[in-house]
Scaffold this motif. Structure first.
Motif, PDB file in Angstrom:
ATOM      1  N   PHE B  21     -18.282  30.557  20.419  1.00 38.39           N
ATOM      2  CA  PHE B  21     -18.906  30.129  19.718  1.00 38.39           C
ATOM      3  C   PHE B  21     -19.226  28.315  20.082  1.00 38.39           C
ATOM      4  O   PHE B  21     -19.869  27.891  20.141  1.00 38.39           O
ATOM      5  CB  PHE B  21     -18.845  30.077  17.909  1.00 38.39           C
ATOM      6  CG  PHE B  21     -19.243  32.043  17.619  1.00 38.39           C
ATOM      7  CD1 PHE B  21     -20.362  31.529  17.373  1.00 38.39           C
ATOM      8  CD2 PHE B  21     -17.976  31.655  17.437  1.00 38.39           C
ATOM      9  CE1 PHE B  21     -20.897  33.112  16.577  1.00 38.39           C
ATOM     10  CE2 PHE B  21     -18.921  33.206  16.862  1.00 38.39           C
ATOM     11  CZ  PHE B  21     -20.232  33.233  16.794  1.00 38.39           C
ATOM     12  N   VAL B  22     -17.897  27.850  20.524  1.00 37.59           N
ATOM     13  CA  VAL B  22     -17.871  26.165  20.793  1.00 37.59           C
ATOM     14  C   VAL B  22     -19.002  25.748  22.331  1.00 37.59           C
ATOM     15  O   VAL B  22     -19.325  25.019  21.587  1.00 37.59           O
ATOM     16  CB  VAL B  22     -16.745  25.828  21.154  1.00 37.59           C
ATOM     17  CG1 VAL B  22     -16.547  24.539  21.665  1.00 37.59           C
ATOM     18  CG2 VAL B  22     -15.389  26.055  20.094  1.00 37.59           C
ATOM     19  N   PRO B  23     -18.930  26.897  23.585  1.00 35.34           N
ATOM     20  CA  PRO B  23     -19.867  26.406  24.082  1.00 35.34           C
ATOM     21  C   PRO B  23     -21.600  26.226  22.982  1.00 35.34           C
ATOM     22  O   PRO B  23     -22.389  25.174  23.403  1.00 35.34           O
ATOM     23  CB  PRO B  23     -20.506  27.668  25.396  1.00 35.34           C
ATOM     24  CG  PRO B  23     -18.237  27.628  25.451  1.00 35.34           C
ATOM     25  CD  PRO B  23     -18.258  27.982  23.520  1.00 35.34           C
ATOM     26  N   MET B  24     -21.755  27.337  22.463  1.00 36.98           N
ATOM     27  CA  MET B  24     -23.013  26.787  21.853  1.00 36.98           C
ATOM     28  C   MET B  24     -23.279  26.098  21.029  1.00 36.98           C
ATOM     29  O   MET B  24     -24.173  25.593  21.500  1.00 36.98           O
ATOM     30  CB  MET B  24     -23.357  28.439  20.998  1.00 36.98           C
ATOM     31  CG  MET B  24     -23.590  30.145  21.876  1.00 36.98           C
ATOM     32  SD  MET B  24     -24.996  29.604  22.388  1.00 36.98           S
ATOM     33  CE  MET B  24     -26.437  30.272  21.172  1.00 36.98           C
ATOM     34  N   GLU B  25     -21.980  25.706  20.548  1.00 38.58           N
ATOM     35  CA  GLU B  25     -22.158  24.704  19.058  1.00 38.58           C
ATOM     36  C   GLU B  25     -22.443  23.096  20.432  1.00 38.58           C
ATOM     37  O   GLU B  25     -22.859  22.348  19.417  1.00 38.58           O
ATOM     38  CB  GLU B  25     -21.193  24.399  19.067  1.00 38.58           C
ATOM     39  CG  GLU B  25     -20.902  25.624  17.082  1.00 38.58           C
ATOM     40  CD  GLU B  25     -19.680  25.138  16.755  1.00 38.58           C
ATOM     41  OE1 GLU B  25     -18.548  24.875  17.049  1.00 38.58           O
ATOM     42  OE2 GLU B  25     -19.911  26.113  15.233  1.00 38.58           O
ATOM     43  N   ARG B  26     -21.556  23.050  21.376  1.00 37.17           N
ATOM     44  CA  ARG B  26     -21.864  22.164  22.083  1.00 37.17           C
ATOM     45  C   ARG B  26     -23.381  21.926  22.912  1.00 37.17           C
ATOM     46  O   ARG B  26     -23.483  20.725  23.114  1.00 37.17           O
ATOM     47  CB  ARG B  26     -21.065  21.853  23.548  1.00 37.17           C
ATOM     48  CG  ARG B  26     -19.359  22.366  23.205  1.00 37.17           C
ATOM     49  CD  ARG B  26     -19.054  20.599  22.850  1.00 37.17           C
ATOM     50  NE  ARG B  26     -18.382  20.877  21.348  1.00 37.17           N
ATOM     51  CZ  ARG B  26     -17.965  19.947  20.982  1.00 37.17           C
ATOM     52  NH1 ARG B  26     -18.844  19.228  20.982  1.00 37.17           N
ATOM     53  NH2 ARG B  26     -17.558  19.973  19.373  1.00 37.17           N
ATOM     54  N   VAL B  27     -23.875  22.902  23.090  1.00 34.96           N
ATOM     55  CA  VAL B  27     -25.211  23.238  24.161  1.00 34.96           C
ATOM     56  C   VAL B  27     -26.532  22.993  23.068  1.00 34.96           C
ATOM     57  O   VAL B  27     -27.376  22.376  23.723  1.00 34.96           O
ATOM     58  CB  VAL B  27     -25.253  24.094  24.593  1.00 34.96           C
ATOM     59  CG1 VAL B  27     -26.807  23.993  25.998  1.00 34.96           C
ATOM     60  CG2 VAL B  27     -23.881  24.281  26.420  1.00 34.96           C
ATOM     61  N   PHE B  28     -26.456  23.576  21.639  1.00 34.01           N
ATOM     62  CA  PHE B  28     -27.139  23.215  21.206  1.00 34.01           C
ATOM     63  C   PHE B  28     -27.051  23.346  19.971  1.00 34.01           C
ATOM     64  O   PHE B  28     -27.089  24.068  18.508  1.00 34.01           O
ATOM     65  CB  PHE B  28     -28.229  24.782  20.728  1.00 34.01           C
ATOM     66  CG  PHE B  28     -28.041  25.233  21.951  1.00 34.01           C
ATOM     67  CD1 PHE B  28     -29.654  26.375  22.488  1.00 34.01           C
ATOM     68  CD2 PHE B  28     -27.442  26.600  22.580  1.00 34.01           C
ATOM     69  CE1 PHE B  28     -30.130  25.767  23.573  1.00 34.01           C
ATOM     70  CE2 PHE B  28     -27.662  27.541  24.086  1.00 34.01           C
ATOM     71  CZ  PHE B  28     -29.424  27.428  25.027  1.00 34.01           C
ATOM     72  N   PRO B  29     -26.318  22.212  19.940  1.00 35.28           N
ATOM     73  CA  PRO B  29     -25.806  21.203  18.202  1.00 35.28           C
ATOM     74  C   PRO B  29     -27.428  21.161  17.761  1.00 35.28           C
ATOM     75  O   PRO B  29     -27.837  20.766  17.241  1.00 35.28           O
ATOM     76  CB  PRO B  29     -25.106  20.080  18.775  1.00 35.28           C
ATOM     77  CG  PRO B  29     -26.078  19.545  20.061  1.00 35.28           C
ATOM     78  CD  PRO B  29     -26.401  21.080  20.816  1.00 35.28           C
ATOM     79  N   ALA B  30     -26.406  21.243  15.749  1.00 37.52           N
ATOM     80  CA  ALA B  30     -27.304  21.268  14.470  1.00 37.52           C
ATOM     81  C   ALA B  30     -27.326  19.740  14.590  1.00 37.52           C
ATOM     82  O   ALA B  30     -29.174  19.486  13.901  1.00 37.52           O
ATOM     83  CB  ALA B  30     -27.854  21.914  13.633  1.00 37.52           C
ATOM     84  N   LYS B  31     -25.885  19.605  14.556  1.00 32.75           N
ATOM     85  CA  LYS B  31     -25.323  17.728  14.315  1.00 32.75           C
ATOM     86  C   LYS B  31     -25.183  17.595  15.278  1.00 32.75           C
ATOM     87  O   LYS B  31     -23.675  17.832  15.466  1.00 32.75           O
ATOM     88  CB  LYS B  31     -24.451  18.222  13.045  1.00 32.75           C
ATOM     89  CG  LYS B  31     -25.332  18.813  11.180  1.00 32.75           C
ATOM     90  CD  LYS B  31     -25.613  17.470  10.393  1.00 32.75           C
ATOM     91  CE  LYS B  31     -26.253  18.196   9.589  1.00 32.75           C
ATOM     92  NZ  LYS B  31     -27.321  17.311   8.741  1.00 32.75           N
ATOM     93  N   GLU B 230     -33.110  20.162   9.812  1.00 32.78           N
ATOM     94  CA  GLU B 230     -31.603  20.541   9.339  1.00 32.78           C
ATOM     95  C   GLU B 230     -31.894  19.394   8.826  1.00 32.78           C
ATOM     96  O   GLU B 230     -32.241  18.434   7.730  1.00 32.78           O
ATOM     97  CB  GLU B 230     -30.646  20.087  10.448  1.00 32.78           C
ATOM     98  CG  GLU B 230     -30.240  20.852  11.589  1.00 32.78           C
ATOM     99  CD  GLU B 230     -29.629  21.892  11.299  1.00 32.78           C
ATOM    100  OE1 GLU B 230     -28.763  22.274   9.984  1.00 32.78           O
ATOM    101  OE2 GLU B 230     -30.569  23.052  11.411  1.00 32.78           O
ATOM    102  N   PRO B 231     -31.263  20.191   7.131  1.00 30.05           N
ATOM    103  CA  PRO B 231     -30.957  19.221   5.596  1.00 30.05           C
ATOM    104  C   PRO B 231     -29.527  18.659   6.096  1.00 30.05           C
ATOM    105  O   PRO B 231     -28.745  18.435   7.364  1.00 30.05           O
ATOM    106  CB  PRO B 231     -30.288  21.045   4.772  1.00 30.05           C
ATOM    107  CG  PRO B 231     -29.354  21.559   5.400  1.00 30.05           C
ATOM    108  CD  PRO B 231     -30.371  21.648   7.171  1.00 30.05           C
ATOM    109  N   GLU B 232     -29.973  18.255   5.351  1.00 26.50           N
ATOM    110  CA  GLU B 232     -29.112  16.214   5.819  1.00 26.50           C
ATOM    111  C   GLU B 232     -27.974  16.203   5.152  1.00 26.50           C
ATOM    112  O   GLU B 232     -26.966  15.628   5.998  1.00 26.50           O
ATOM    113  CB  GLU B 232     -29.667  15.150   4.702  1.00 26.50           C
ATOM    114  CG  GLU B 232     -31.380  13.816   5.719  1.00 26.50           C
ATOM    115  CD  GLU B 232     -31.881  13.115   5.032  1.00 26.50           C
ATOM    116  OE1 GLU B 232     -30.801  13.298   3.901  1.00 26.50           O
ATOM    117  OE2 GLU B 232     -32.985  13.237   5.136  1.00 26.50           O
ATOM    118  N   ALA B 233     -27.679  17.352   4.046  1.00 24.55           N
ATOM    119  CA  ALA B 233     -25.741  17.040   3.606  1.00 24.55           C
ATOM    120  C   ALA B 233     -26.124  18.404   3.382  1.00 24.55           C
ATOM    121  O   ALA B 233     -26.900  19.237   2.761  1.00 24.55           O
ATOM    122  CB  ALA B 233     -25.888  16.026   2.387  1.00 24.55           C
TER     123      ALA B 233
END
Lengths: 224, 267
Positions: B21-31, B230-233
């Protein structure tokens, strides 16, 4: 371009990991010869063992008074329960010396039945490590039952030991030797799990290529 | 030794999930600005460890106990009939039945105050990622997992043929919480995605998107929400414990009792 390549590779890696995980949990990478079905075992090992081991007396993975099936976090990495030889030796001493009739491991059939009747459950929707037990109605369990019946018909193991009047009368060194021999016999009878599932590997490689190509096409179209 | 094996399995699972999951979160981040060690990372790690080392076994035991008397509800002949169907038919039946149950079960968790007390632990996460997916009260887990398993307990779907579906559902539940935004086009109406589930974690208690593996139930029952951003909070508006022990006990004893207890300790 570099960013797109990174994206494609990351996506390809992610999809192949997820696919690999799902296939693994389906028991696909268990190199079974008894079944060609995709989902051989829900937890990556149990049902495979039940199908492959033809002779339960030689199978250390079968339950031998409870100590052979050590489910080390049965899930992500371990496909086969570990056989702890030290505990085998210790338990054998405990079980065999009083009776002095048999040096063969004793199969507790009641315990086996109890284990089998345990229900299949998912302990957590996100858990990757807990086992999914098989239902008693399952076909593989019927196979296991048959094997158990076959086992009951094998008196040789006990007959061989009738020559030994009582283990308790043996000198400690001989007794230890005998236990070691039994332990070795069991150890050497472990089913080979080194068979490589080439079909699975090829499908995996083709899958990754397919995903990578698909992703390239997707991002190319998107960038246009 | 068993505990050591459990520990090893937990560590390996953690590493595996991180690698996935970390590579996905780095390459396609929501925040984009969310760091790996974000706020309450340790708290979520406690939930992860608790679930793998302690609560998983408890949930497993309880479900085993209850499944024994649930199994006998449906006649054996019917169970055999179900099991005689082709695997793909059984897989579809399981997905639809489980999704229907989870959808309504989840909606009830947001509606009934008693259920919300436990479920809000999961929603208390103010940063979403793959680790935050594990923030769940054990009693909430029993409820959710019980619903997932109900069709199998009652109708008798054989678990071994559905292992793939089960594994996919498990890892997808983690994925939809991850800090990823990756559009899957029209497919998002068939399969759940982080962009939908992040909106479920919006501050409003009735934010919608209650379904798990597929948003079809949300579309059918009118709770599908999919803004293009994305939702702000995320999190909850209520005042709630910020530590592991508090979040475990407060839902059980109630807010007032817990506050009384805290005041006594302070004195």
């Amino acid at each position: 371009l570099v960013q797109n390549i990174i994206k494609v590779l990351t996506l390809g890696f992610f999809i192949s990991m997820i696919t690999g995980f799902v296939l693994y949990r389906s028991g696909y990478f268990d190199a079974t010869t008894a079944s060609d079905s995709l989902q051989v075992s829900p937890n990556g090992g149990e049902l495979y063992i039940a199908q492959v081991d033809q002779d339960s007396t030689k199978s250390p993975q079968q339950t031998i008074n409870g100590y052979s099936r050590k489910k080390i976090m049965p899930s992500t990495k371990s496909a086969v329960p570990i056989f702890d030889m030290e505990s085998v030796k210790q338990d054998m001493k405990k079980q065999l010396l009083p009776s002095s009739k048999s040096i063969a491991p004793i199969f507790d059939l009641e315990e086996l039945n109890q284990q089998e009747s345990s229900q299949e459950i998912l302990p957590s929707s996100k858990s990757m490590t807990y086992p999914i037990d098989i239902k008693p109605e399952a076909t593989a369990n019927e196979i296991e039952n048959e094997k158990r019946e076959d086992f009951k018909k094998q008196p040789e193991l006990v007959e061989d030991l009738d020559d030994v009047e009582a283990l308790g009368e043996l000198p400690p060194s001989e007794e230890a030797e005998m236990l070691d021999e039994v332990a070795e016999t069991i150890e050497s009878s472990e089913p080979e799990s080194t068979h490589i599932n080439w079909r699975g590997i090829w499908i995996g490689v083709l899958g990754i290529l397919f995903v990578a190509l698909g992703s390239i096409v997707y991002f190319k179209r998107r960038s246009k | 030794m068993t505990f050591l094996y459990m520990l090893l399995g937990t560590v390996l699972s953690f590493v595996f999930l991180m690698i996935v999951f970390v590579p996905m979160e780095r390459v396609f981040p929501a925040k984009k600005n969310q760091p790996f060690f974000r706020k309450a990372w340790v708290l979520d790690l406690c939930y992860f460890l608790g679930q793998y080392l302690l609560w998983g076994s408890v949930v497993y035991f309880l479900l085993s106990y209850f499944s024994d008397w649930l199994t006998g509800i449906v006649p054996t002949s019917f169970r055999e009939l179900v099991q005689s169907q082709p695997i793909w038919v059984q897989a579809i039946e399981v997905i639809v039945l489980s999704d229907l149950l989870i959808y309504w079960g989840h909606r009830l968790q947001h509606t009934i105050p008693f259920l919300w007390r436990f479920h809000k632990v999961h929603h208390s996460a103010e940063r979403l990622d793959w680790l935050a997916a594990h923030r769940e009260h054990p009693l909430d887990s029993i409820y959710t997992v019980g619903l997932i398993n109900l069709p199998m307990f009652i109708v008798g779907f054989p678990m071994e043929v559905l292992a793939g579906v089960i594994a996919f559902r498990g890892i997808w539940a983690i994925y939809i919480h991850s800090n990823v935004r990756l559009s899957i086009g029209p497919l998002k109406k068939i399969i759940g995605s982080p962009e939908l589930h992040h909106w479920h974690h919006h501050l409003d208690r009735d934010a919608g998107n209650y379904a798990n593996i597929s948003p079809l139930m949300d579309l059918i029952f009118g709770t599908y929400v999919c803004p293009d951003h994305e939702p702000e909070a995320v999190g909850i508006r209520e005042d709630f414990s910020k530590n592991y022990v508090g979040q475990m006990i407060e839902p059980i004893v109630g807010k007032s009792q817990w506050n009384k207890f805290l005041r006594r300790i302070k004195k």
